[in-house]
Scaffold this motif. Structure first.
Motif, PDB file in Angstrom:
ATOM      1  N   ASP A 151      55.971  33.000  50.694  1.00  0.00           N
ATOM      2  CA  ASP A 151      54.781  33.592  51.307  1.00  0.00           C
ATOM      3  C   ASP A 151      53.969  34.296  50.233  1.00  0.00           C
ATOM      4  O   ASP A 151      54.188  35.464  49.920  1.00  0.00           O
ATOM      5  CB  ASP A 151      55.172  34.577  52.409  1.00  0.00           C
ATOM      6  CG  ASP A 151      53.964  35.102  53.179  1.00  0.00           C
ATOM      7  OD1 ASP A 151      52.820  34.734  52.824  1.00  0.00           O
ATOM      8  OD2 ASP A 151      54.165  35.874  54.135  1.00  0.00           O
ATOM      9  N   LEU A 152      53.011  33.575  49.662  1.00  0.00           N
ATOM     10  CA  LEU A 152      52.202  34.134  48.584  1.00  0.00           C
ATOM     11  C   LEU A 152      51.239  35.205  49.072  1.00  0.00           C
ATOM     12  O   LEU A 152      50.713  35.985  48.273  1.00  0.00           O
ATOM     13  CB  LEU A 152      51.413  33.011  47.902  1.00  0.00           C
ATOM     14  CG  LEU A 152      52.265  31.994  47.139  1.00  0.00           C
ATOM     15  CD1 LEU A 152      51.440  30.755  46.794  1.00  0.00           C
ATOM     16  CD2 LEU A 152      52.835  32.619  45.874  1.00  0.00           C
ATOM     17  N   MET A 153      50.975  35.251  50.378  1.00  0.00           N
ATOM     18  CA  MET A 153      50.055  36.237  50.941  1.00  0.00           C
ATOM     19  C   MET A 153      50.755  37.545  51.298  1.00  0.00           C
ATOM     20  O   MET A 153      50.109  38.492  51.737  1.00  0.00           O
ATOM     21  CB  MET A 153      49.370  35.663  52.185  1.00  0.00           C
ATOM     22  CG  MET A 153      48.607  34.368  51.945  1.00  0.00           C
ATOM     23  SD  MET A 153      47.185  34.593  50.862  1.00  0.00           S
ATOM     24  CE  MET A 153      46.067  35.446  51.981  1.00  0.00           C
ATOM     25  N   ASP A 154      52.061  37.610  51.119  1.00  0.00           N
ATOM     26  CA  ASP A 154      52.824  38.810  51.434  1.00  0.00           C
ATOM     27  C   ASP A 154      52.689  39.807  50.286  1.00  0.00           C
ATOM     28  O   ASP A 154      53.121  39.521  49.162  1.00  0.00           O
ATOM     29  CB  ASP A 154      54.298  38.446  51.637  1.00  0.00           C
ATOM     30  CG  ASP A 154      55.168  39.661  51.941  1.00  0.00           C
ATOM     31  OD1 ASP A 154      54.637  40.792  52.026  1.00  0.00           O
ATOM     32  OD2 ASP A 154      56.388  39.475  52.089  1.00  0.00           O
ATOM     33  N   PRO A 155      52.096  40.969  50.509  1.00  0.00           N
ATOM     34  CA  PRO A 155      51.900  41.921  49.407  1.00  0.00           C
ATOM     35  C   PRO A 155      53.202  42.451  48.824  1.00  0.00           C
ATOM     36  O   PRO A 155      53.216  42.940  47.695  1.00  0.00           O
ATOM     37  CB  PRO A 155      51.084  43.049  50.062  1.00  0.00           C
ATOM     38  CG  PRO A 155      51.334  42.918  51.527  1.00  0.00           C
ATOM     39  CD  PRO A 155      51.529  41.453  51.773  1.00  0.00           C
ATOM     40  N   GLN A 156      54.284  42.352  49.578  1.00  0.00           N
ATOM     41  CA  GLN A 156      55.568  42.754  49.025  1.00  0.00           C
ATOM     42  C   GLN A 156      56.086  41.725  48.023  1.00  0.00           C
ATOM     43  O   GLN A 156      56.846  42.056  47.110  1.00  0.00           O
ATOM     44  CB  GLN A 156      56.593  42.927  50.160  1.00  0.00           C
ATOM     45  CG  GLN A 156      56.215  43.980  51.177  1.00  0.00           C
ATOM     46  CD  GLN A 156      56.010  45.347  50.544  1.00  0.00           C
ATOM     47  OE1 GLN A 156      56.797  45.771  49.696  1.00  0.00           O
ATOM     48  NE2 GLN A 156      54.952  46.034  50.938  1.00  0.00           N
ATOM     49  N   ALA A 184      49.467  46.328  45.894  1.00  0.00           N
ATOM     50  CA  ALA A 184      49.644  46.799  47.263  1.00  0.00           C
ATOM     51  C   ALA A 184      50.399  48.119  47.347  1.00  0.00           C
ATOM     52  O   ALA A 184      50.185  48.905  48.272  1.00  0.00           O
ATOM     53  CB  ALA A 184      50.369  45.724  48.077  1.00  0.00           C
ATOM     54  N   ASP A 185      51.304  48.379  46.389  1.00  0.00           N
ATOM     55  CA  ASP A 185      52.108  49.605  46.470  1.00  0.00           C
ATOM     56  C   ASP A 185      51.540  50.732  45.596  1.00  0.00           C
ATOM     57  O   ASP A 185      52.243  51.700  45.306  1.00  0.00           O
ATOM     58  CB  ASP A 185      53.555  49.316  46.078  1.00  0.00           C
ATOM     59  CG  ASP A 185      53.688  48.786  44.653  1.00  0.00           C
ATOM     60  OD1 ASP A 185      52.644  48.507  44.026  1.00  0.00           O
ATOM     61  OD2 ASP A 185      54.831  48.648  44.160  1.00  0.00           O
ATOM     62  N   VAL A 192      53.867  39.267  46.365  1.00  0.00           N
ATOM     63  CA  VAL A 192      52.856  39.180  45.300  1.00  0.00           C
ATOM     64  C   VAL A 192      51.910  40.370  45.480  1.00  0.00           C
ATOM     65  O   VAL A 192      50.968  40.304  46.261  1.00  0.00           O
ATOM     66  CB  VAL A 192      52.070  37.855  45.360  1.00  0.00           C
ATOM     67  CG1 VAL A 192      51.094  37.768  44.179  1.00  0.00           C
ATOM     68  CG2 VAL A 192      53.020  36.659  45.344  1.00  0.00           C
ATOM     69  N   PRO A 193      52.151  41.480  44.784  1.00  0.00           N
ATOM     70  CA  PRO A 193      51.402  42.718  45.059  1.00  0.00           C
ATOM     71  C   PRO A 193      49.926  42.663  44.701  1.00  0.00           C
ATOM     72  O   PRO A 193      49.147  43.451  45.226  1.00  0.00           O
ATOM     73  CB  PRO A 193      52.143  43.771  44.234  1.00  0.00           C
ATOM     74  CG  PRO A 193      52.904  43.016  43.202  1.00  0.00           C
ATOM     75  CD  PRO A 193      53.238  41.705  43.809  1.00  0.00           C
ATOM     76  N   PHE A 194      49.511  41.761  43.790  1.00  0.00           N
ATOM     77  CA  PHE A 194      48.082  41.592  43.525  1.00  0.00           C
ATOM     78  C   PHE A 194      47.522  40.621  44.549  1.00  0.00           C
ATOM     79  O   PHE A 194      47.809  39.421  44.497  1.00  0.00           O
ATOM     80  CB  PHE A 194      47.834  41.058  42.119  1.00  0.00           C
ATOM     81  CG  PHE A 194      47.905  42.109  41.044  1.00  0.00           C
ATOM     82  CD1 PHE A 194      46.874  43.017  40.874  1.00  0.00           C
ATOM     83  CD2 PHE A 194      48.996  42.186  40.200  1.00  0.00           C
ATOM     84  CE1 PHE A 194      46.931  43.992  39.879  1.00  0.00           C
ATOM     85  CE2 PHE A 194      49.067  43.155  39.201  1.00  0.00           C
ATOM     86  CZ  PHE A 194      48.024  44.062  39.047  1.00  0.00           C
TER      87      PHE A 194
END
Length: 357
Positions: A209-214, A134-135, A216-218
């Motif tokens: 929150d596994l859907m949070d890109p911060q 995500a980053d 879990v970035p993949f």
């Protein structure tokens, strides 16, 4: 004494040979409808005699089109050819490029400061990006480049078309197809971070929150873990106690090593369900189970025949079609992102009615 390099013929040379103005030569190659057929034939014959070919770089600058599609790859380039599903994705891209008379430029990224320049200086008309973090600064750079772009699997980013299946729902469905309630579940996961840290974790080690890109970035990894958690919780398992082996790359041998390591952490010899994030990892786990003669249910992802004939439940979501969809999106600014169809594929020894979607 070395032979002097031969001077490259120019438009003026062709014009003189054909007896026309240099502008007419330019029109003959770039706007043939503006030149009489007999004149164009004379120009092409003169060019052939001189060995003249138009400068593709100059032509691209004049027309604003490179006639090439860039494929940005965060893996080693060889992964696109070594991994069967990555090869299918690339094949889908080339299907579209062949039909549109385009070339393909493979652009590797290394996760360092040179990535953005390498991507933006490529002479391409649009981009297809393989799933990244995500980053990743390449996402913002491509989105602001003015060239259309699509990304397979995410992460979603303003200005990029995102194409892929509903990973969370599919992961929950394939996990629920196995006898979860009667077995100990373990997971073989794709990387969780840019460093591709490997090892064995428990569910309580992961972000809430596994859907949070911060967190879990993949995005593919986070969504599939969230789907597995949904199914395991529904089956009555304590997510915090579930063992998860994270592997560095999607390779069969790493799936085998991960499954062996997970088995060593389990007590007793009861049945196990291994939820793997790809068929390659699941097939590796299958080898480990055979070697230890351990009873296990297995899930994978990709719906390959090798997996289903090996007794592995899988998810079919054609990566070749995703490659085509990404390529079409990267050639047009009008195509919106969409979720591709997926289905749960039962092992072949089961009745067809056990397949769901």
């Amino acid at each position: 004494m070395p032979t002097p390099a031969r001077r490259r013929p120019t438009v003026k040379d062709v014009a003189e040979q054909a007896g026309v103005a240099p502008m007419t030569v330019s029109y003959a190659f770039n706007h043939p409808a503006r030149v009489a057929e007999a004149t164009r034939t004379r120009i092409l014959e003169a060019a052939a005699r001189l060995g003249y070919r138009p400068d593709s770089t100059a032509r691209a600058l004049r027309s604003g089109r490179a006639k090439q599609l860039g494929v940005v790859v965060g893996e080693h380039l060889s992964y696109l050819f070594d991994n069967p599903q990555a090869a299918q994705f690339l094949a889908g891209i080339t299907d579209v490029c062949v039909s549109e008379d385009l070339g393909v430029v493979l652009i590797p990224t290394r996760g360092d400061a040179t990535d953005v320049d390498r991507v933006l200086t490529a002479a391409v008309d649009g981009y297809v990006l393989w799933t990244t973090v995500a980053d990743d600064p390449v996402l913002a750079a491509v989105a602001s480049s003015g060239r259309p772009a699509a990304i397979q699997g995410g992460p979603a980013h303003p200005g990029l078309v995102c194409i892929g299946p509903d990973d969370r729902a599919a992961a929950a469905a394939v996990a629920a197809a196995t006898p979860l309630a009667e077995a100990t579940p373990v997971i073989i996961s794709f990387p969780l971070d840019r460093r591709r840290t490997s090892g064995i974790l428990r569910g309580h080690d992961l972000p809430v929150d596994l859907m949070d890109p911060q967190a879990v970035p993949f995005p593919v990894t986070g969504a599939r873990l969230a789907g597995y958690r949904d199914a395991l919780t529904e089956a009555g398992h304590d997510w915090g106690d579930v063992r998860i082996a994270v592997v560095e790359r999607n390779q069969r041998v790493l799936g085998e090593d991960a499954a062996a390591a997970l088995l060593r952490t389990l007590e007793g010899s009861g049945p196990v369900v291994v939820l793997a994030m790809s068929d390659e990892l699941a097939l590796g786990a299958h080898s480990a189970m055979d070697r230890t003669q351990r009873q296990a249910g297995l899930t994978g992802w990709d719906g390959t025949r090798e997996a289903t004939t090996s007794g592995i439940w899988s998810i079919a979501a054609s990566l070749r079609e995703q490659g085509r969809a990404c390529a079409r999106a990267a050639l047009s600014r009008d195509i919106e992102g969409h979720q591709v169809p997926w289905s749960v594929v039962a092992p072949e020894f089961l009745h067809p009615d056990t397949t769901a979607s």
